[in-house]
Design a protein around this motif. Structure first.
Motif, mmCIF file in Angstrom:
data_model
loop_
_atom_site.group_PDB
_atom_site.id
_atom_site.type_symbol
_atom_site.label_atom_id
_atom_site.label_comp_id
_atom_site.label_asym_id
_atom_site.label_seq_id
_atom_site.Cartn_x
_atom_site.Cartn_y
_atom_site.Cartn_z
ATOM 1 N N GLU A 4 0.807 -1.218 0.000
ATOM 2 C CA GLU A 4 0.000 0.000 0.000
ATOM 3 C C GLU A 4 0.844 1.272 0.000
ATOM 4 O OE1 GLU A 4 -3.367 1.924 2.928
ATOM 5 O OE2 GLU A 4 -2.869 -0.186 3.142
ATOM 6 N N ARG A 5 1.987 1.234 0.725
ATOM 7 C CA ARG A 5 2.779 2.461 0.914
ATOM 8 C C ARG A 5 4.220 2.374 0.440
ATOM 9 N NH1 ARG A 5 -0.687 6.582 1.641
ATOM 10 N NH2 ARG A 5 -2.071 6.255 3.383
ATOM 11 N N GLN A 6 4.630 1.227 -0.061
ATOM 12 C CA GLN A 6 6.006 1.061 -0.568
ATOM 13 C C GLN A 6 7.069 1.263 0.511
ATOM 14 O OE1 GLN A 6 6.141 3.506 -4.301
ATOM 15 N NE2 GLN A 6 7.224 1.736 -5.060
ATOM 16 N N VAL A 7 6.784 0.814 1.724
ATOM 17 C CA VAL A 7 7.803 0.893 2.775
ATOM 18 C C VAL A 7 7.858 -0.412 3.572
ATOM 19 C CG1 VAL A 7 7.683 3.410 3.088
ATOM 20 C CG2 VAL A 7 6.219 1.932 4.482
ATOM 21 N N TRP A 8 9.038 -0.668 4.118
ATOM 22 C CA TRP A 8 9.204 -1.715 5.114
ATOM 23 C C TRP A 8 9.453 -1.028 6.451
ATOM 24 C CZ3 TRP A 8 12.785 -2.429 0.813
ATOM 25 C CH2 TRP A 8 12.418 -3.444 -0.076
ATOM 26 N N VAL A 9 9.012 -1.668 7.508
ATOM 27 C CA VAL A 9 9.288 -1.152 8.853
ATOM 28 C C VAL A 9 10.217 -2.154 9.527
ATOM 29 C CG1 VAL A 9 8.291 -0.367 11.028
ATOM 30 C CG2 VAL A 9 6.952 -0.196 8.906
ATOM 31 N N VAL A 10 11.330 -1.635 10.061
ATOM 32 C CA VAL A 10 12.303 -2.529 10.690
ATOM 33 C C VAL A 10 12.520 -2.095 12.137
ATOM 34 C CG1 VAL A 10 14.633 -3.496 10.580
ATOM 35 C CG2 VAL A 10 13.491 -2.776 8.472
ATOM 36 N N ARG A 11 12.436 -3.075 13.035
ATOM 37 C CA ARG A 11 12.832 -2.797 14.416
ATOM 38 C C ARG A 11 14.082 -3.619 14.715
ATOM 39 N NH1 ARG A 11 11.174 -1.175 19.459
ATOM 40 N NH2 ARG A 11 8.968 -0.818 19.022
ATOM 41 N N ASN A 12 15.134 -2.943 15.151
ATOM 42 C CA ASN A 12 16.313 -3.677 15.623
ATOM 43 C C ASN A 12 16.385 -3.526 17.144
ATOM 44 O OD1 ASN A 12 17.480 -1.169 16.132
ATOM 45 N ND2 ASN A 12 18.723 -1.192 14.259
ATOM 46 N N GLU A 13 17.503 -3.907 17.739
ATOM 47 C CA GLU A 13 17.570 -3.891 19.206
ATOM 48 C C GLU A 13 17.578 -2.466 19.781
ATOM 49 O OE1 GLU A 13 21.546 -4.773 17.335
ATOM 50 O OE2 GLU A 13 19.507 -5.529 17.123
ATOM 51 N N ARG A 14 17.770 -1.447 18.917
ATOM 52 C CA ARG A 14 17.840 -0.075 19.419
ATOM 53 C C ARG A 14 16.595 0.762 19.085
ATOM 54 N NH1 ARG A 14 22.358 -1.918 17.550
ATOM 55 N NH2 ARG A 14 22.021 -1.197 15.428
ATOM 56 N N GLY A 15 15.856 0.373 18.069
ATOM 57 C CA GLY A 15 14.688 1.174 17.715
ATOM 58 C C GLY A 15 14.119 0.822 16.349
ATOM 59 N N ILE A 16 13.447 1.808 15.747
ATOM 60 C CA ILE A 16 12.698 1.563 14.504
ATOM 61 C C ILE A 16 13.162 2.488 13.381
ATOM 62 C CG2 ILE A 16 10.396 1.882 13.452
ATOM 63 C CD1 ILE A 16 9.174 0.802 15.992
ATOM 64 N N TYR A 17 13.270 1.926 12.186
ATOM 65 C CA TYR A 17 13.450 2.760 10.991
ATOM 66 C C TYR A 17 12.525 2.247 9.891
ATOM 67 C CZ TYR A 17 16.854 -0.921 9.630
ATOM 68 O OH TYR A 17 17.476 -2.112 9.346
ATOM 69 N N VAL A 18 12.241 3.114 8.935
ATOM 70 C CA VAL A 18 11.328 2.782 7.832
ATOM 71 C C VAL A 18 12.097 2.913 6.531
ATOM 72 C CG1 VAL A 18 9.271 3.559 6.572
ATOM 73 C CG2 VAL A 18 9.232 3.453 9.065
ATOM 74 N N MET A 19 12.115 1.838 5.759
ATOM 75 C CA MET A 19 12.907 1.820 4.534
ATOM 76 C C MET A 19 11.981 1.801 3.307
ATOM 77 S SD MET A 19 16.423 -0.173 4.603
ATOM 78 C CE MET A 19 15.754 -1.805 4.628
#
Ligand code: FES
Length: 176
Positions: A68-83
């Motif tokens: 729907e939005r052309q993004v992935w959401v990633v959570r690692n051990e420190r936080g979240i980023y959106v690619m």
């Protein structure tokens, strides 16, 4: 009697044609006027959008918004980023392979790590990360699709990459 009928019929015909022409002219003008003041609206995909709360994302990769939005959401051990799921070679959409822990682009074979680094293939750049923040009113993550992080990668034996710590900065990373 027959002549009179024919005369009336002919007169009616020409009258009809005349009024029809006038009506068509006014109708055309009215339509042009309407189209000028009420043009068709082009609805573009919204570029700033919400994707839910940080607690909706456990550690790892979420593909919930890829289609729907052309993004992935990633959570690692420190936080979240959106690619952003756009290959930096020619713009195709890579796929995530859990077993390989990598994104593979089906077009010309670029390979990206979960951090967005280039592990192989022709891509000249890393995957973009989108700017994110928390909406104070409802606690949801707000993604700005047009505001992208694009650091200069370094070429190493493992491919094109940047130091991860340098990518984990606001507004492209949430320590949550
Ligand atoms: S578009 Fe992805 S490798 Fe070419």
């Amino acid at each position: 009697m027959k002549d009179i009928d024919e005369t009336i019929t002919r007169r009616d015909f020409f009258s009809l044609v005349g009024w029809g022409g006038i009506a068509a002219t006014f109708g055309g003008s009215a339509y042009s006027f309407y189209k000028f003041y009420f043009p068709n609206v082009l609805y573009e995909t919204q570029k700033v959008f919400k994707i839910g709360k940080p607690s909706d994302y456990p550690e790892g990769l979420s593909e919930k918004w890829k289609k729907e939005r052309q993004v992935w959401v990633v959570r690692n051990e420190r936080g979240i980023y959106v690619m952003i799921s756009i290959c930096r070679h020619l713009g195709c959409t890579p796929n995530w392979f859990q077993d390989k822990q990598a994104f593979l682009c089906p077009c010309h074979g670029s390979i990206f790590s979960i951090e967005g680094n280039v592990l192989g293939g022709p891509s000249p750049r890393l995957l973009w990360r989108a700017a994110i923040k928390i909406d104070p009113t409802d606690g949801q993550i707000v993604v700005d699709f047009n505001h992208r992080q694009d650091p200069d990668p370094v070429s190493t034996e493992q491919g094109l990459r940047v130091d991860e710590a340098s990518r984990e900065v606001e507004p492209f990373f949430l320590n949550v």
